[in-house]
Design a protein around this motif. Structure first.
Motif, mmCIF file in Angstrom:
data_model
loop_
_atom_site.group_PDB
_atom_site.id
_atom_site.type_symbol
_atom_site.label_atom_id
_atom_site.label_comp_id
_atom_site.label_asym_id
_atom_site.label_seq_id
_atom_site.Cartn_x
_atom_site.Cartn_y
_atom_site.Cartn_z
ATOM 1 N N UNK A 98 0.840 -1.206 0.000
ATOM 2 C CA UNK A 98 0.000 0.000 0.000
ATOM 3 C C UNK A 98 0.871 1.251 0.000
ATOM 4 N N UNK A 99 0.477 2.220 -0.785
ATOM 5 C CA UNK A 99 1.181 3.509 -0.837
ATOM 6 C C UNK A 99 0.154 4.625 -1.001
ATOM 7 N N UNK B 75 11.693 2.401 4.559
ATOM 8 C CA UNK B 75 11.584 2.435 6.020
ATOM 9 C C UNK B 75 10.928 1.167 6.566
ATOM 10 N N UNK B 76 9.895 0.647 5.868
ATOM 11 C CA UNK B 76 9.238 -0.585 6.317
ATOM 12 C C UNK B 76 10.233 -1.746 6.331
ATOM 13 N N UNK B 102 1.588 3.347 4.908
ATOM 14 C CA UNK B 102 1.713 3.677 3.487
ATOM 15 C C UNK B 102 2.985 4.478 3.214
ATOM 16 N N UNK B 103 3.237 5.482 4.052
ATOM 17 C CA UNK B 103 4.411 6.336 3.827
ATOM 18 C C UNK B 103 5.699 5.559 4.047
ATOM 19 N N UNK B 104 5.728 4.719 5.069
ATOM 20 C CA UNK B 104 6.954 3.950 5.335
ATOM 21 C C UNK B 104 7.261 2.971 4.209
ATOM 22 N N UNK B 105 6.215 2.556 3.477
ATOM 23 C CA UNK B 105 6.458 1.661 2.339
ATOM 24 C C UNK B 105 7.189 2.366 1.204
ATOM 25 N N UNK B 106 7.101 3.690 1.140
ATOM 26 C CA UNK B 106 7.770 4.455 0.080
ATOM 27 C C UNK B 106 9.045 5.126 0.586
#
Ligand SMILES: Cc1cc2nc3c(=O)[nH]c(=O)nc-3n(C[C@H](O)[C@H](O)[C@H](O)COP(=O)(O)OP(=O)(O)OC[C@H]3O[C@@H](n4cnc5c(N)ncnc54)[C@H](O)[C@@H]3O)c2cc1C
Ligand code: SF4
Ligand code: FES
Ligand code: FES
Lengths: 211, 316
Positions: A98-99, B75-76, B102-106
């Motif tokens: 998810x993003x 980050x994730x 969501x943000x940590x995935x990017x």
């Protein structure tokens, strides 16, 4: 180094409101500013898979993934809330993760697999999470819902994949499927209507968490 | 958003060269901070260099028992890595306390270090701000300053660095590895990486134009109880008012770095000598030079109390 004149052209404050005009004027302006053999454009072609279908686009480099989905591919299920990463309404899955599609450029997704709410299920053939949101009244106005559902599905996968969270007690143990964990992991999805407790009920049912 | 040209870098060297001498070129990693600021035209690059896809997304053991974290590691993935969870728990905890899933995935390791301040006036383009527009003045001094810095401040800027991850990196004595456009490499200790505002608050790190971060290296683990305490206005998905990253050894000695109080992760080695005596003794040296405003004076007490709680938790 760019010359002052080129810098001035590249600022282009005057026509910033017109993307089309910028694209035309800008190509000429920038081509001169780039070293030979590295001419570059203000638009870029990309090809990616959206909900299982291969899609080709040629977009202004400024186009976010969110705007590409909504404005170019007319997949308006994904919502724009804040456009700044602060609400989660734009949550989609890219390569299974998810993003926030509002904080990502479309041109950075060449070759990626994108799944939106439309790709999860349809009326008559709902994804279990979509069905659970309906059953538990996991929404009021529904604006945050596509993002909530994409996030919910990802949260269950993340716990199964043993990704820890801020509330995980022991970092070296397997992450647990609990309501406490789900609440923390869903914090990136804001619901202005405050449907949170019903959202949690819907996720709990799909995740097999006892209330 | 201003128009920009876009390229995908083909190698680390090519990335650094593409940004050489062009102050309007920027690297883009996860994009979660840069795009946010570009939408507001606080950042106005005319050329973006996409540095994903250069193979900088791995975490490897170093010969001396540490870890080399590629600049593009999300980050994730960093927070979830088995060795980080086991041996550098402070880093996992700090990452997981930041932003959202969501943000940590990017968000990437390098982008996180280079994220810009959350001072409200930096974001409000109608207000003077020396960091955004050098020489225009500082609206936070004498303005709404509850979130701003209390130590290491200057008359030009009282902004904080907002990263949680950087606090852990500082306590763990991490080293930032870079490549310059001329191909030369350097290793910058976290202690020296971020700058204090002084009279040039728009210059936030020691990086030179075009200098590209390839990795962040952690030295061999030092054990101890590793605790990250973040105090904020809501329980999740909010920046820190203050945070304390502490590594406490069984004999009571240890290390502490503090977030939300300065323009860089705040660590004072002399204060750490006081850790066995407790939070008050430590915090009084750590924040001895504090110059809080009326609105953020509470942060001085909050640091001491959060540190006290961290020490108590470590003794557990
Ligand atoms: C709503 C919201 C809440 C947030 N909450 C928190 C929080 O609580 N705690 C926290 O710590 N953070 C928080 N963040 C910030 C988030 O952690 C950062 O946006 C993220 O870490 C930036 O990483 P990125 O890879 O997306 O960086 P980008 O946006 O891609 O880049 C940031 C900067 O780094 C530069 N850069 C990137 N990589 C390199 C490199 N290899 N070499 C040289 N320069 C490089 C870019 O040019 C750019 O200037 C939040 C963000 C949002 C939007
Ligand atoms: S504290 Fe720094 S960032 Fe905030 S207004 Fe003043 S100069 Fe700008
Ligand atoms: S629209 Fe993307 S997070 Fe709000
Ligand atoms: S249902 Fe209205 S915002 Fe969530």
């Amino acid at each position: 180094m760019q010359s002052p004149i080129e810098l001035e052209i590249s600022r282009r404050n005057l026509i910033v409101s017109s993307a089309a005009a910028v694209a035309v004027t800008g190509v000429a302006g920038k081509a001169a500013a780039q070293p030979a053999g590295r001419a570059m454009n203000l638009t870029t072609k990309l090809s990616f898979t959206v909900n299982g279908e291969r899609r080709e686009l040629d977009v202004d480099n400024r186009t976010t993934l969110l705007d590409a989905l909504r404005e170019h591919l007319h997949l308006t299920g994904t919502k724009k809330g804040c456009d700044h990463g602060q609400c989660g309404a734009c949550t989609v899955m890219v390569d299974g993760r998810r993003v926030n599609s509002c904080l990502s450029l479309a041109v950075m997704h060449d070759g990626d697999q994108v799944t939106t709410i439309e790709g999860l299920g349809e009326p008559g053939n709902l994804h279990p999470m979509q069905a659970a949101f309906v059953k538990h009244d996991g929404f009021q106005c529904g604006y945050c819902t596509p993002g909530q559902i994409c996030s919910s599905i990802a949260v269950i996968e993340e716990i199964k994949a043993n990704i820890p969270s801020h509330v995980t007690g022991d970092l070296t143990a397997q992450a647990q499927m609990t309501a406490h964990e789900v609440r923390e992991r869903m914090s990136g999805n804001i619901c202005r209507c405050g449907a949170y407790s019903n959202i949690l009920d819907a996720i709990s049912e799909v995740a097999g968490i006892k209330a | 958003m201003r128009a920009f040209t876009y390229e995908r870098a083909s190698s680390v060297e090519a990335a650094a060269q593409a940004a050489a001498g062009n102050r309007e070129a920027k690297f883009i990693a996860g994009g979660t901070n840069l795009l946010d600021l570009m939408k507001l035209e606080i950042e106005t690059p005319t050329h973006l260099i996409d540095v994903n896809g250069l193979g900088l997304d791995t975490i490897e053991a170093t010969p001396d028992g540490g870890l080399r974290i590629g600049a593009m590691v999300r980050n994730t993935d960093l927070a979830s890595h088995e060795v980080v969870r086991r041996d550098y728990g402070l880093l996992s905890r700090a990452l997981l306390a930041g932003a959202s899933g969501q943000l940590r995935n990017k968000a990437t390791t390098s982008g996180n270090l280079l994220q810009r301040t959350r001072c409200p006036y930096f974001y409000d383009t109608n207000q003077p701000c020396n960091k955004r527009t050098p020489g225009s003045g500082c609206s936070a001094i004498g303005g709404y300053s509850r979130q701003n810095a209390v130590v290491g401040v200057s008359d030009a800027c009282i902004a904080t660095h907002p990263s949680d991850m950087a606090i852990a990196m500082r306590a763990l004595d991490a080293v930032v590895e870079t490549v310059k456009p001329d191909g030369s490499k350097r290793a910058i200790p976290m202690a020296d990486f971020h700058r204090l505002p002084g009279d040039t608050p728009h210059i936030e790190t020691v990086l030179e134009q075009g200098e590209f971060i390839t990795a962040v290296v952690l030295p061999a683990p030092i054990g101890g109880k590793q605790i990250y305490r973040k105090v904020r206005d809501r329980a999740s998905y909010a920046f820190a008012l203050i945070s304390v990253g502490a590594i406490i050894q069984p004999d009571g000695t240890g290390r502490v770095a503090v977030g939300g109080v300065a323009h860089k992760p705040w660590r004072v080695e002399a204060a750490e000598a006081e850790l066995p005596k407790g939070a008050r003794a430590t915090a009084s040296i750590l924040l001895a030079d504090a110059r809080p405003t009326e609105q953020n004076r509470f942060k001085v007490d909050l640091v001491e109390r959060a540190l006290g709680a961290a020490i108590a938790e470590a003794k557990g």
